[in-house]
Design an enzyme around this catalytic site. Structure first.
Site, PDB file in Angstrom:
ATOM      1  N   THR A 311      21.417  -1.743 -45.127  1.00  0.00           N
ATOM      2  CA  THR A 311      22.536  -2.527 -44.606  1.00  0.00           C
ATOM      3  C   THR A 311      23.529  -2.858 -45.714  1.00  0.00           C
ATOM      4  O   THR A 311      24.754  -2.751 -45.538  1.00  0.00           O
ATOM      5  CB  THR A 311      22.034  -3.833 -43.966  1.00  0.00           C
ATOM      6  OG1 THR A 311      21.143  -3.515 -42.885  1.00  0.00           O
ATOM      7  CG2 THR A 311      23.188  -4.662 -43.426  1.00  0.00           C
ATOM      8  N   TRP A 314      25.290   0.334 -46.696  1.00  0.00           N
ATOM      9  CA  TRP A 314      26.252   0.755 -45.667  1.00  0.00           C
ATOM     10  C   TRP A 314      27.593   0.054 -45.869  1.00  0.00           C
ATOM     11  O   TRP A 314      28.648   0.651 -45.634  1.00  0.00           O
ATOM     12  CB  TRP A 314      25.710   0.403 -44.271  1.00  0.00           C
ATOM     13  CG  TRP A 314      26.651   0.746 -43.157  1.00  0.00           C
ATOM     14  CD1 TRP A 314      26.768   1.937 -42.510  1.00  0.00           C
ATOM     15  CD2 TRP A 314      27.630  -0.129 -42.558  1.00  0.00           C
ATOM     16  NE1 TRP A 314      27.754   1.867 -41.549  1.00  0.00           N
ATOM     17  CE2 TRP A 314      28.301   0.610 -41.555  1.00  0.00           C
ATOM     18  CE3 TRP A 314      28.011  -1.461 -42.767  1.00  0.00           C
ATOM     19  CZ2 TRP A 314      29.314   0.068 -40.766  1.00  0.00           C
ATOM     20  CZ3 TRP A 314      29.020  -2.001 -41.989  1.00  0.00           C
ATOM     21  CH2 TRP A 314      29.658  -1.242 -40.997  1.00  0.00           C
ATOM     22  N   HIS A 315      27.561  -1.181 -46.327  1.00  0.00           N
ATOM     23  CA  HIS A 315      28.811  -1.928 -46.483  1.00  0.00           C
ATOM     24  C   HIS A 315      29.655  -1.419 -47.637  1.00  0.00           C
ATOM     25  O   HIS A 315      30.868  -1.671 -47.655  1.00  0.00           O
ATOM     26  CB  HIS A 315      28.519  -3.418 -46.673  1.00  0.00           C
ATOM     27  CG  HIS A 315      28.278  -4.139 -45.387  1.00  0.00           C
ATOM     28  ND1 HIS A 315      27.039  -4.178 -44.782  1.00  0.00           N
ATOM     29  CD2 HIS A 315      29.114  -4.834 -44.571  1.00  0.00           C
ATOM     30  CE1 HIS A 315      27.131  -4.875 -43.652  1.00  0.00           C
ATOM     31  NE2 HIS A 315      28.367  -5.285 -43.506  1.00  0.00           N
ATOM     32  N   GLY A 316      29.082  -0.733 -48.572  1.00  0.00           N
ATOM     33  CA  GLY A 316      29.907  -0.206 -49.644  1.00  0.00           C
ATOM     34  C   GLY A 316      29.111   0.332 -50.815  1.00  0.00           C
ATOM     35  O   GLY A 316      27.960  -0.049 -51.034  1.00  0.00           O
ATOM     36  N   PHE A 468      35.020  -0.700 -45.175  1.00  0.00           N
ATOM     37  CA  PHE A 468      33.634  -0.256 -45.005  1.00  0.00           C
ATOM     38  C   PHE A 468      33.549   0.971 -44.125  1.00  0.00           C
ATOM     39  O   PHE A 468      32.482   1.528 -43.974  1.00  0.00           O
ATOM     40  CB  PHE A 468      32.780  -1.385 -44.423  1.00  0.00           C
ATOM     41  CG  PHE A 468      32.945  -2.683 -45.185  1.00  0.00           C
ATOM     42  CD1 PHE A 468      32.799  -2.702 -46.561  1.00  0.00           C
ATOM     43  CD2 PHE A 468      33.272  -3.854 -44.534  1.00  0.00           C
ATOM     44  CE1 PHE A 468      32.961  -3.884 -47.263  1.00  0.00           C
ATOM     45  CE2 PHE A 468      33.436  -5.033 -45.232  1.00  0.00           C
ATOM     46  CZ  PHE A 468      33.279  -5.046 -46.616  1.00  0.00           C
TER      47      PHE A 468
END
Length: 468
Positions: A311, A314-316, A468
């Site tokens: 997670t 995934w955001h960066g 993102f």
């Protein structure tokens, strides 16, 4: 193109409504929606649109192959190929530079770093196409025989670039046939106007406060925490505002998207917060990663760690996002193992206050980790007083005082006071339907007018989740 842009509000939307509602045939309406959606994306990403179409074409073919073969092994192999195809595209554009830099740092190597411009929304539409293929493999959805219908599902402009992550099986029937009633359109435009007000009137103003507080020459303890609080509010109203606009726009065209936010700032734990915040991402990782790993049945702690590492990633492609994910992994494991039980044992008034204070603290601190992508440890140290010049100063107090009404308004609208009162009034029969419609119409006009006035002459302000 942005939802919160005058060109979108007064040119794109009217042109789309005119073209869409003059046509009665659903097939032609799908063509209109697809064409306008591709134009919407190409406005800001004229080259990346070909990448998106190629991604849809690849997953369209993988879906047909999975549906065509009969053995479980062949289906599984095509599924693995599809996931590898999607993740490789996401990896090259979003993570290649980060992984190369990390490799060079760890091994003192000098591998050339390839810097690619990340297409807007790639994390969202990649997950959507993957969910389609996985659901076809699981027999949770029927294979889509029409490439252009699948292209509409992925490219549909309301949810294309910042979610919510709409799963194919949730709107499979709506893609084929849907009807727009007057009530649907009215509810949709009201929801859109609420989201627009959240973004333009609250989130963007909170963003200015963050810039002011973190731009002060002297770093004080209060300025760091006030900045983190304003950033938390900015991120909430920005992203939930976008989700409101996406849901509202979808409703105006007959689509019913699932909710993405449910007043997360009233949560009493990190566990509850993530049941209320960005719910489409949470359910994606739950259904496609957490449960397949074993969920709550076995190795729960490991599964939580894996999910939250992914997670954060995934955001960066940055260490602060990875640390932020691991931070929540630790909190969730702690809560499930002991903390939530401790709250339950407390007297109710004490538990209520303590749990809310705890949840607010860990949320604001967590988004401070989320915010600082440079000098992370130094900036987090300020939150504990290390390196601060003072507790507060006249400049910090001035910024807070100038934004006090904004802060109080943002805190008020982050709790469900108005929706609760509205629900009681409408369900009790004390408010006639005509009065309800009149109030909503006045609200729509007021929100759009106020947002438009503020947008005139103001600088460009992208949605935070575009990155993102």
């Amino acid at each position: 193109m942005l939802f919160s842009h005058l060109l979108f509000l007064y040119v794109f939307m009217p042109a789309l409504f005119l073209a869409y509602f003059l046509i009665k045939n659903n097939t032609y309406r799908r063509i209109v929606l697809t064409a306008f959606s591709l134009l919407f994306y190409a406005w800001g990403e004229p080259v990346a649109i070909f990448l998106m179409i190629g991604l849809v074409l690849g997953d369209y073919l993988f879906g047909l192959l999975i549906d065509h073969v009969y053995t479980a092994m062949a289906k599984r192999l095509w599924l693995i190929a599809a996931i590898a195809f999607n993740l490789s595209i996401l990896g090259v554009y979003k993570y290649l530079g980060f992984f190369t830099e990390t490799f060079n740092m760890v091994f003192h190597a000098q591998v050339p770093v390839i810097s690619l411009t990340m297409p807007i929304g790639i994390s969202f539409f990649t997950f959507q196409t993957m969910s389609y293929v996985i659901d076809v493999y699981r027999d949770d959805a029927k294979v889509q025989k029409s490439f252009f219908t699948l292209l509409l599902y992925v490219s549909f402009f309301p949810q294309l670039i910042a979610g919510p992550i709409v799963r194919y099986k949730d709107i499979e029937e709506q893609l084929a046939d849907r009807h727009v009633e007057v009530k649907d359109f009215n509810d949709g435009i009201f929801r859109f106007s609420v989201g627009l007000a959240k973004k333009v009137l609250i989130a963007d103003c909170c963003g200015l406060a963050v810039t002011s507080l973190y731009g002060l020459t002297d770093v004080t303890f209060v300025s760091r925490w006030a900045g983190a609080l304003f950033y938390t509010l900015q991120l909430y109203f920005d992203f939930s505002g976008y989700s409101d606009m996406a849901i509202g726009l979808g409703r105006m065209f007959g689509f019913r998207f699932l909710e993405n936010f449910n007043y997360p700032l009233i949560s009493r734990s990190a566990t509850e917060f993530w049941r209320r915040w960005h719910m489409s991402l949470g359910t994606f990782f739950r259904d496609y990663v957490y449960i397949p790993l074993g969920g709550n049945r076995h190795d729960q702690q490991r599964n939580i760690l894996v999910v939250w590492f992914l997670t954060g990633l995934w955001h960066g492609a940055s260490w602060n996002f990875i640390l932020w994910g691991l931070y929540y992994a630790v909190l969730l494991m702690w809560e499930k193992s002991s903390l939530l039980k401790t709250f339950e044992k407390m007297p109710k008034p004490v538990s209520f206050v303590t749990s809310h204070a705890y949840a607010l603290f860990v949320t604001v601190f967590g988004f401070a980790i989320f915010y600082f992508d440079t000098n992370l440890l130094k900036n987090l140290g300020y939150l504990f007083g290390f390196g601060c010049t003072a507790v507060t100063d006249i400049f910090t107090n001035s910024v807070i005082f100038d934004n006090l009404i904004l802060l109080l308004a943002a805190l008020f609208f982050s709790v469900p006071v108005i929706p609760t009162l509205w629900k009681k009034l409408t369900q009790s029969g004390k408010m006639p339907y005509i009065a309800e419609r009149l109030l909503k119409t006045v609200a729509v006009i007021g929100f759009i007018a106020a947002a438009s006035i503020r947008l005139v002459g103001n600088s460009y302000s992208a949605f935070l989740y575009f990155r993102f």
